[in-house]
Write a protein that holds these residues in place. Structure first.
Motif, PDB file in Angstrom:
ATOM      1  N   PRO A 110      71.139  70.788 -67.498  1.00 31.73           N
ATOM      2  CA  PRO A 110      71.207  71.737 -68.558  1.00 31.73           C
ATOM      3  C   PRO A 110      70.572  73.105 -68.287  1.00 31.73           C
ATOM      4  O   PRO A 110      70.668  74.012 -69.025  1.00 31.73           O
ATOM      5  CB  PRO A 110      70.480  71.028 -69.638  1.00 31.73           C
ATOM      6  CG  PRO A 110      69.433  70.236 -68.933  1.00 31.73           C
ATOM      7  CD  PRO A 110      70.200  69.689 -67.875  1.00 31.73           C
ATOM      8  N   THR A 111      69.842  73.238 -67.267  1.00 34.51           N
ATOM      9  CA  THR A 111      69.241  74.591 -66.883  1.00 34.51           C
ATOM     10  C   THR A 111      69.827  75.172 -65.647  1.00 34.51           C
ATOM     11  O   THR A 111      69.564  76.302 -65.316  1.00 34.51           O
ATOM     12  CB  THR A 111      67.621  74.583 -66.781  1.00 34.51           C
ATOM     13  OG1 THR A 111      67.582  73.598 -65.562  1.00 34.51           O
ATOM     14  CG2 THR A 111      66.865  74.054 -67.821  1.00 34.51           C
ATOM     15  N   GLY A 112      70.982  74.364 -64.979  1.00 41.71           N
ATOM     16  CA  GLY A 112      71.716  75.014 -63.844  1.00 41.71           C
ATOM     17  C   GLY A 112      71.018  74.942 -62.683  1.00 41.71           C
ATOM     18  O   GLY A 112      71.654  75.809 -61.761  1.00 41.71           O
ATOM     19  N   ILE A 113      70.119  74.283 -62.313  1.00 39.92           N
ATOM     20  CA  ILE A 113      69.420  74.453 -60.964  1.00 39.92           C
ATOM     21  C   ILE A 113      69.888  73.005 -60.053  1.00 39.92           C
ATOM     22  O   ILE A 113      70.573  72.139 -60.584  1.00 39.92           O
ATOM     23  CB  ILE A 113      67.936  74.084 -61.252  1.00 39.92           C
ATOM     24  CG1 ILE A 113      67.396  72.855 -61.657  1.00 39.92           C
ATOM     25  CG2 ILE A 113      67.313  75.196 -62.076  1.00 39.92           C
ATOM     26  CD1 ILE A 113      65.857  72.559 -61.681  1.00 39.92           C
ATOM     27  N   ASP A 114      69.559  73.492 -58.946  1.00 40.56           N
ATOM     28  CA  ASP A 114      69.854  72.404 -57.810  1.00 40.56           C
ATOM     29  C   ASP A 114      68.711  71.620 -57.462  1.00 40.56           C
ATOM     30  O   ASP A 114      67.783  72.373 -57.010  1.00 40.56           O
ATOM     31  CB  ASP A 114      70.715  72.986 -56.634  1.00 40.56           C
ATOM     32  CG  ASP A 114      71.135  71.903 -55.635  1.00 40.56           C
ATOM     33  OD1 ASP A 114      70.588  70.801 -55.843  1.00 40.56           O
ATOM     34  OD2 ASP A 114      72.095  72.166 -54.741  1.00 40.56           O
ATOM     35  N   ARG A 121      70.167  78.420 -75.420  1.00 44.72           N
ATOM     36  CA  ARG A 121      70.143  77.140 -74.846  1.00 44.72           C
ATOM     37  C   ARG A 121      68.935  76.977 -73.786  1.00 44.72           C
ATOM     38  O   ARG A 121      67.752  77.238 -74.016  1.00 44.72           O
ATOM     39  CB  ARG A 121      71.245  76.536 -74.284  1.00 44.72           C
ATOM     40  CG  ARG A 121      72.116  76.226 -75.366  1.00 44.72           C
ATOM     41  CD  ARG A 121      73.472  75.644 -74.696  1.00 44.72           C
ATOM     42  NE  ARG A 121      74.396  75.148 -75.844  1.00 44.72           N
ATOM     43  CZ  ARG A 121      75.518  74.631 -75.586  1.00 44.72           C
ATOM     44  NH1 ARG A 121      75.995  74.620 -74.257  1.00 44.72           N
ATOM     45  NH2 ARG A 121      76.485  74.440 -76.580  1.00 44.72           N
ATOM     46  N   GLU A 122      69.148  77.122 -72.287  1.00 44.21           N
ATOM     47  CA  GLU A 122      68.259  77.063 -71.374  1.00 44.21           C
ATOM     48  C   GLU A 122      67.188  78.261 -71.325  1.00 44.21           C
ATOM     49  O   GLU A 122      66.327  78.329 -70.960  1.00 44.21           O
ATOM     50  CB  GLU A 122      68.999  76.865 -70.022  1.00 44.21           C
ATOM     51  CG  GLU A 122      69.599  78.068 -69.420  1.00 44.21           C
ATOM     52  CD  GLU A 122      70.904  78.489 -70.000  1.00 44.21           C
ATOM     53  OE1 GLU A 122      71.354  79.491 -69.770  1.00 44.21           O
ATOM     54  OE2 GLU A 122      71.375  77.513 -70.642  1.00 44.21           O
ATOM     55  N   LYS A 141      74.902  83.490 -66.547  1.00 42.39           N
ATOM     56  CA  LYS A 141      76.153  82.855 -66.223  1.00 42.39           C
ATOM     57  C   LYS A 141      76.179  81.682 -66.978  1.00 42.39           C
ATOM     58  O   LYS A 141      75.157  80.872 -66.969  1.00 42.39           O
ATOM     59  CB  LYS A 141      76.235  82.487 -64.769  1.00 42.39           C
ATOM     60  CG  LYS A 141      76.291  83.668 -63.751  1.00 42.39           C
ATOM     61  CD  LYS A 141      76.475  83.191 -62.231  1.00 42.39           C
ATOM     62  CE  LYS A 141      76.537  84.286 -61.282  1.00 42.39           C
ATOM     63  NZ  LYS A 141      76.583  83.954 -59.996  1.00 42.39           N
ATOM     64  N   LYS A 142      77.144  81.397 -67.915  1.00 40.72           N
ATOM     65  CA  LYS A 142      77.202  80.260 -68.721  1.00 40.72           C
ATOM     66  C   LYS A 142      76.993  79.051 -67.872  1.00 40.72           C
ATOM     67  O   LYS A 142      77.763  78.610 -66.895  1.00 40.72           O
ATOM     68  CB  LYS A 142      78.542  80.369 -69.573  1.00 40.72           C
ATOM     69  CG  LYS A 142      78.655  79.268 -70.629  1.00 40.72           C
ATOM     70  CD  LYS A 142      79.941  79.422 -71.514  1.00 40.72           C
ATOM     71  CE  LYS A 142      79.969  78.345 -72.600  1.00 40.72           C
ATOM     72  NZ  LYS A 142      81.149  78.454 -73.397  1.00 40.72           N
ATOM     73  N   ILE A 143      76.473  78.053 -68.339  1.00 33.80           N
ATOM     74  CA  ILE A 143      76.323  76.562 -67.700  1.00 33.80           C
ATOM     75  C   ILE A 143      77.338  75.772 -68.410  1.00 33.80           C
ATOM     76  O   ILE A 143      77.053  75.501 -69.805  1.00 33.80           O
ATOM     77  CB  ILE A 143      74.860  76.371 -67.760  1.00 33.80           C
ATOM     78  CG1 ILE A 143      73.784  77.266 -67.009  1.00 33.80           C
ATOM     79  CG2 ILE A 143      74.832  74.803 -67.225  1.00 33.80           C
ATOM     80  CD1 ILE A 143      72.536  76.990 -67.002  1.00 33.80           C
ATOM     81  N   LYS A 158      87.509  70.800 -68.715  1.00 35.06           N
ATOM     82  CA  LYS A 158      88.461  71.407 -69.877  1.00 35.06           C
ATOM     83  C   LYS A 158      87.882  72.573 -70.627  1.00 35.06           C
ATOM     84  O   LYS A 158      88.671  73.542 -71.121  1.00 35.06           O
ATOM     85  CB  LYS A 158      88.718  70.281 -70.950  1.00 35.06           C
ATOM     86  CG  LYS A 158      89.433  69.268 -70.581  1.00 35.06           C
ATOM     87  CD  LYS A 158      89.823  67.992 -71.634  1.00 35.06           C
ATOM     88  CE  LYS A 158      90.669  66.905 -71.078  1.00 35.06           C
ATOM     89  NZ  LYS A 158      90.878  65.975 -72.003  1.00 35.06           N
ATOM     90  N   ARG A 159      86.340  72.597 -70.804  1.00 36.00           N
ATOM     91  CA  ARG A 159      85.723  73.937 -71.502  1.00 36.00           C
ATOM     92  C   ARG A 159      86.033  74.963 -70.467  1.00 36.00           C
ATOM     93  O   ARG A 159      85.953  75.983 -71.008  1.00 36.00           O
ATOM     94  CB  ARG A 159      84.169  73.274 -71.675  1.00 36.00           C
ATOM     95  CG  ARG A 159      84.216  72.298 -72.688  1.00 36.00           C
ATOM     96  CD  ARG A 159      82.877  72.393 -73.366  1.00 36.00           C
ATOM     97  NE  ARG A 159      81.670  72.088 -72.343  1.00 36.00           N
ATOM     98  CZ  ARG A 159      81.170  70.850 -71.718  1.00 36.00           C
ATOM     99  NH1 ARG A 159      81.794  69.815 -72.093  1.00 36.00           N
ATOM    100  NH2 ARG A 159      80.095  71.211 -70.845  1.00 36.00           N
TER     101      ARG A 159
END
Length: 480
Positions: free
Chosen positions: A288-292, A225-226, A35-37, A148-149
């Motif tokens: 940047p790695t999408g974690i919580d 990336r990640e 899933k794109k971050i 916006k992205r």
């Protein structure tokens, strides 16, 4: 091959699967698609620190290739000549043990820092992080903010969308191309490289490696990336071995934050029975790695501290104390004392200092000349017209200095030993390896055994400290 398997829930109070026939099997995904971050831009103390580190590292990478010292590049790995110029010093293949020692120093340095502060290397200095943050900055400038992205990606293709996407990828490719050219410039003098590339006079390998590193940078920093940090980097997998309860890492304080929940700024959180976390999700949006980070320590965390900057900005707005997310240790989160120095850090630190001292001493005492002696194996020995015993050798003299030098040759170890041929001074140009045949004659009365130790010594005419000595064997007749 299917990426799904049916899973049957088994009730431990039943005798087996037969009692669960009426239950529908649950399907579990073995492989989840990426899933794109969409990383949200945030400003704060740690982001400013990273900007300084990124600027310094990128400046060194792109500028050092252009700096020269006495006409030679500051850093140049001349593979055809087997010479490696580093900060005014020249190293040769014989010095590769220094390279191995420096890699060991880097490893122990990484271990030492990891035991103290976790993955700060990943968050502030790793090349993958450096280029990824640059690419994300470009993306933010061209396509706009996170919202916006996301909105732009959901829109159907339009002239504006195509223009923005094309501009972004064009800038990414320019940065990647500059990265590839600069990297090759450390092996192929950058001024010559640019001229040869422009005139199509560079060799095929130069074009290949420029293209390779351009594509690798574009894919790793722009697309993967990640994924590089999570699945390709081995450090993400073994770094937890160096963690302990005293390692200071980015952590969420559940004692302060839980139970989390949204509220108005004017609301009294104690009356609502809530902690300091307002569950805004900003810490997740900037990751940047999408974690919580609120889920606890995770190997995916690269220690970039963007979540700290995000949370501190929210705490400031809510007029709560900062530090809900902070650099802390597991012991401190549990109210226990934390130790900065402990046996593990002492061990890594001692090994690190030992290796640095050994390498520094080796470089400081390094003599820029090397002598190898090869004895002629075609003939054991011979007698000359005076009745003395002769042995033939080949001396290989390598001048590892920056200028041509003349060397004198001496033979020691046997009292009557003298050079019959090859005793005149030998001139060796800078960086060259010259073979010099010599003949040594010895009075047979001085030979007490078949093999007698002998040594050759060379000295530079202009500097007697530039010298080297190598042992060999002189073979003679069996003593009577």
């Amino acid at each position: 091959m299917s990426s799904q398997i049916p899973v049957h829930q088994i009730d431990p109070n039943t005798d087996g699967p037969s009692d669960n026939k009426k239950k529908k099997p649950e399907t579990v995904e073995l492989y989840a698609s990426r899933k794109k971050i969409y990383v949200r831009e945030i400003k704060g103390l740690f982001q400013r620190i990273r900007n300084v580190s990124l600027t310094a590292l990128m400046g060194m990478y792109f500028l050092f290739v252009w700096i020269t010292v006495d006409g030679d590049p500051l850093i140049h790995f001349d593979l055809p000549a087997r010479e490696f110029h580093l900060y005014g010093m020249t190293f040769f293949p014989q010095d590769f043990f220094l390279l191995a020692a420096m890699l060991i120093i880097c490893a122990f340095g990484l271990f030492f820092i990891t035991t103290l502060f976790g993955r700060v290397w990943c968050g502030y200095t790793c090349p993958q992080t450096v280029w990824t943050f640059i690419f994300m900055w470009v993306e933010e400038r061209i396509e706009g903010s996170r919202n916006k992205r996301m909105k732009l990606d959901k829109q159907p293709n339009s002239p504006e969308k195509v223009a923005r996407k094309s501009a972004k990828h064009a800038v990414w490719l320019l940065i990647a191309l500059a990265t590839g050219v600069t990297f090759v410039g450390y092996f192929y003098p950058i001024r010559e490289l640019l001229a040869d590339l422009a005139t199509l006079n560079a060799n095929g390998w130069a074009y290949f490696w420029v293209g390779f590193f351009t594509v690798a940078t574009y894919l790793n920093a722009g697309w993967m990336r990640e994924q590089v940090c999570l699945y390709m980097c081995p450090y993400a997998r073994f770094q937890s071995v160096m963690f302990d309860r005293n390692t200071r890492v980015v952590s969420y304080d559940p004692n302060r934050g839980e139970p989390r929940g949204s509220r108005k700024k004017s609301a009294n959180r104690e009356d609502l029975g809530l902690g300091d976390c307002i569950d805004c999700g900003l810490c997740v949006q900037v990751c940047p790695t999408g974690i919580d980070i609120r889920d606890g320590l995770q190997y995916e965390c690269i220690g970039c501290a963007l979540c700290i900057d995000a949370c501190d900005s929210v705490m400031d707005k809510m007029e709560y104390p900062r530090g809900l997310i902070r650099y802390t240790t597991e012991n401190e989160l549990e109210g226990r004392p934390s130790k900065l120095l402990r046996p593990r850090t002492f061990g890594y630190g001692a090994l690190l200092m030992l290796m640095i001292g050994a390498v520094a001493f080796t470089i400081a005492t390094r003599v820029p000349v090397e002598l190898d002696v090869i004895r002629d194996r075609g003939a054991m020995f011979s007698y000359n017209g005076n009745g003395w015993v002769e042995n033939t050798y080949t001396l290989k003299i390598q001048n590892m200095s920056e200028e041509a030098r003349e060397f004198t040759i001496q033979v020691e170890g046997i009292e009557s030993a003298r050079l019959l041929r090859g005793g005149e001074p030998v001139s060796v140009v800078a960086g060259d390896n010259k073979a010099v045949p010599v003949v040594v004659e010895v009075d047979p009365e001085d030979l007490k055994d078949i093999n007698t130790g002998i040594s050759f010594r060379i000295e530079a005419v202009d500097d007697l400290d530039v010298a080297d000595e190598t042992d060999s064997q002189f073979i003679g007749p069996r003593p009577r």
